[in-house]
Design a protein around this motif. Structure first.
Motif, PDB file in Angstrom:
ATOM      1  N   UNK A 284       0.857  -1.297  -0.094  1.00 24.34           N
ATOM      2  CA  UNK A 284      -0.294   0.067   0.181  1.00 24.34           C
ATOM      3  C   UNK A 284       0.737   1.303  -0.096  1.00 24.34           C
ATOM      4  N   UNK A 285       1.897   1.261   0.750  1.00 22.90           N
ATOM      5  CA  UNK A 285       2.453   1.814   0.701  1.00 22.90           C
ATOM      6  C   UNK A 285       3.443   2.841  -0.605  1.00 22.90           C
ATOM      7  N   UNK A 286       4.221   1.275  -1.271  1.00 18.22           N
ATOM      8  CA  UNK A 286       4.628   1.708  -2.644  1.00 18.22           C
ATOM      9  C   UNK A 286       3.632   2.268  -3.372  1.00 18.22           C
ATOM     10  N   UNK A 287       2.648   1.376  -3.508  1.00 15.87           N
ATOM     11  CA  UNK A 287       1.271   2.023  -4.071  1.00 15.87           C
ATOM     12  C   UNK A 287       1.374   3.969  -4.436  1.00 15.87           C
ATOM     13  N   UNK A 288       0.997   4.178  -2.710  1.00 16.68           N
ATOM     14  CA  UNK A 288       0.570   5.479  -2.674  1.00 16.68           C
ATOM     15  C   UNK A 288       1.919   6.013  -3.015  1.00 16.68           C
ATOM     16  N   UNK A 289       3.381   5.659  -2.925  1.00 16.39           N
ATOM     17  CA  UNK A 289       4.337   7.431  -3.265  1.00 16.39           C
ATOM     18  C   UNK A 289       4.298   7.259  -4.969  1.00 16.39           C
ATOM     19  N   UNK A 290       4.120   5.715  -5.828  1.00 15.06           N
ATOM     20  CA  UNK A 290       3.842   6.143  -7.127  1.00 15.06           C
ATOM     21  C   UNK A 290       3.097   6.696  -7.347  1.00 15.06           C
ATOM     22  N   UNK A 291       2.242   6.856  -7.117  1.00 18.03           N
ATOM     23  CA  UNK A 291       0.737   7.788  -7.315  1.00 18.03           C
ATOM     24  C   UNK A 291       1.223   9.175  -6.701  1.00 18.03           C
ATOM     25  N   UNK A 292       1.481   9.916  -5.872  1.00 19.74           N
ATOM     26  CA  UNK A 292       2.488  10.815  -5.453  1.00 19.74           C
ATOM     27  C   UNK A 292       3.449  10.978  -6.174  1.00 19.74           C
ATOM     28  N   UNK A 293       4.585  10.583  -7.185  1.00 20.49           N
ATOM     29  CA  UNK A 293       5.025  10.489  -7.748  1.00 20.49           C
ATOM     30  C   UNK A 293       5.140  11.302  -9.406  1.00 20.49           C
ATOM     31  N   UNK A 294       3.510  10.627  -9.396  1.00 20.03           N
ATOM     32  CA  UNK A 294       2.620  10.211 -10.645  1.00 20.03           C
ATOM     33  C   UNK A 294       2.063  12.033 -10.885  1.00 20.03           C
ATOM     34  N   UNK A 295       2.086  12.564  -9.611  1.00 19.58           N
ATOM     35  CA  UNK A 295       0.554  13.711  -9.469  1.00 19.58           C
ATOM     36  C   UNK A 295       1.164  14.962  -9.724  1.00 19.58           C
ATOM     37  N   UNK A 296       2.843  14.562  -9.211  1.00 16.23           N
ATOM     38  CA  UNK A 296       3.993  15.788  -8.571  1.00 16.23           C
ATOM     39  C   UNK A 296       4.064  16.147 -10.304  1.00 16.23           C
ATOM     40  N   UNK A 297       4.909  15.141 -10.781  1.00 14.82           N
ATOM     41  CA  UNK A 297       4.704  15.174 -12.411  1.00 14.82           C
ATOM     42  C   UNK A 297       3.733  15.867 -13.202  1.00 14.82           C
ATOM     43  N   UNK A 298       2.385  15.286 -13.300  1.00 11.97           N
ATOM     44  CA  UNK A 298       1.955  15.963 -13.810  1.00 11.97           C
ATOM     45  C   UNK A 298       2.269  17.687 -13.035  1.00 11.97           C
ATOM     46  N   UNK A 299       1.463  17.617 -12.350  1.00  6.21           N
ATOM     47  CA  UNK A 299       1.358  19.520 -11.673  1.00  6.21           C
ATOM     48  C   UNK A 299       2.799  19.878 -11.524  1.00  6.21           C
ATOM     49  N   UNK A 300       3.681  19.749 -12.210  1.00  9.55           N
ATOM     50  CA  UNK A 300       4.998  20.578 -12.645  1.00  9.55           C
ATOM     51  C   UNK A 300       5.166  20.560 -14.281  1.00  9.55           C
ATOM     52  N   UNK A 301       4.066  19.682 -14.889  1.00  9.52           N
ATOM     53  CA  UNK A 301       4.093  19.882 -16.291  1.00  9.52           C
ATOM     54  C   UNK A 301       2.939  20.580 -16.549  1.00  9.52           C
ATOM     55  N   UNK A 302       2.008  21.103 -15.810  1.00 12.70           N
ATOM     56  CA  UNK A 302       0.793  22.306 -15.823  1.00 12.70           C
ATOM     57  C   UNK A 302       1.414  23.590 -15.277  1.00 12.70           C
ATOM     58  N   UNK A 303       2.184  23.649 -14.609  1.00 18.30           N
ATOM     59  CA  UNK A 303       2.891  24.697 -14.361  1.00 18.30           C
ATOM     60  C   UNK A 303       3.899  25.175 -15.292  1.00 18.30           C
ATOM     61  N   UNK A 304       4.844  24.677 -15.879  1.00 21.44           N
ATOM     62  CA  UNK A 304       5.333  24.939 -17.074  1.00 21.44           C
ATOM     63  C   UNK A 304       4.208  25.456 -18.417  1.00 21.44           C
TER      64      UNK A 304
END
Length: 304
Positions: A284-304
């Motif tokens: 569960x922790x590993x899955x949450x970490x993956x989702x958090x990484x994807x969300x951070x990457x998506x946010x970074x792409x939109x902010x650019x």
């Protein structure tokens, strides 16, 4: 006299008076013509120090020995059912009870001037432990007529010897003059047989005197043999007591081992369950970490 009454009185005496009193009672029964009772009394063994202390405990503080029977029944039931929890609790109670009984016998011994040595303490523990294991042994202790640890292992010794109520003493043999012999006539006119019964003038016949002397020798030999047997019985009792105590320690440790194995099995089951929970939490922790990484990457792409 009845054997039960005689045995009860003898085993209530101070230990050093037992043999003399027993021999006197046996002679009294024999003089009364009851040879069966005399023989049964002669077979009563002088108690060992440990057995004597237990007999006094049975007479003066019987409720403490009764606790052995109650605890023994519960221990046997728990052992048969492999109830680990009950075995742990009852094993602790067993140690407490043996300690209490040891203290009680020490107090009785001190009051009567009978010190409890280390070897006597071991014998006492073996007697009490045997009573926990076997109802018959507990009854033997409670009777107050214990002679040694052998009474707890010898089935015949658990039942006191009895004399049949229909038994009758043998009639005394009275020597009779031979009917075929003619009497001698003395000058006084009194008839007599040369080998007939003794008269006041002639005294006991040589055969009667010899028989009396032989009886005295055999009774003296019997007394000496009984005393030697008592000494040998005490030596045996000490060894048998150590054997019984060792056997009971093994039984007790086996019960504790069963309880420990059950604890181990339950702990193993809890560990397996906890390990599965930890593995689920890791995933569960590993899955949450993956989702958090994807969300951070998506946010970074939109902010650019």
């Amino acid at each position: 006299m009845e054997l039960d009454a005689v045995a009860g009185a003898l085993y209530a005496l101070p230990r050093e008076e037992f043999t003399t009193a027993r021999d006197a009672k046996a002679r009294e029964a024999r003089a009364g013509g009851d040879r069966a009772l005399a023989t049964a009394i002669g077979r009563l063994r002088r108690p060992t120090v440990a057995a004597w202390l237990v007999n006094q405990l049975a007479r003066r503080r019987p409720e403490e020995l009764a606790a052995l029977g109650e605890l023994g029944a519960r221990l046997r039931a728990a052992h048969e059912q492999l109830d680990g929890t009950a075995l742990r609790e009852l094993s602790a109670r067993r140690r407490e009870l043996l300690t209490a009984l040891g203290k009680a016998t020490n107090e009785l011994g001190a009051a009567d001037g009978v010190p409890v040595s280390e070897s006597v303490g071991r014998d006492l523990e073996s007697l009490f432990t045997a009573a926990l294991a076997e109802p018959a042994a507990q009854r033997a202790l409670a009777s107050g007529r214990l002679s040694s640890a052998k009474d707890l292992t010898d089935a015949d010794a658990l039942n006191w010897p009895t004399v049949s109520p229909t038994a009758r003493p043998r009639p005394a043999l009275v020597p009779q003059p031979p009917a075929s012999r003619a009497p001698w006539h003395t000058e006084s006119g009194v008839s007599a047989h040369p080998d007939g019964p003794p008269t006041a003038e002639t005294g006991p016949s040589p055969a009667l005197a010899k028989a009396r002397a032989e009886l005295e020798r055999t009774e003296s030999a019997l007394t000496q043999a009984q005393r030697r047997r008592d000494g040998a019985a005490e030596t045996y009792t000490s060894a048998a007591g150590e054997e019984t105590a060792a056997h009971q320690r093994v039984a007790s440790q086996r019960a504790e081992l069963i309880a420990a194995e059950q604890d181990e099995q339950r702990a193993r089951q809890r560990a397996r369950f906890a390990r599965r929970q930890r593995e689920d939490a890791d995933r569960e922790l590993a899955d949450a970490r993956r989702r958090a990484t994807v969300a951070r990457d998506r946010l970074s792409a939109l902010e650019q």
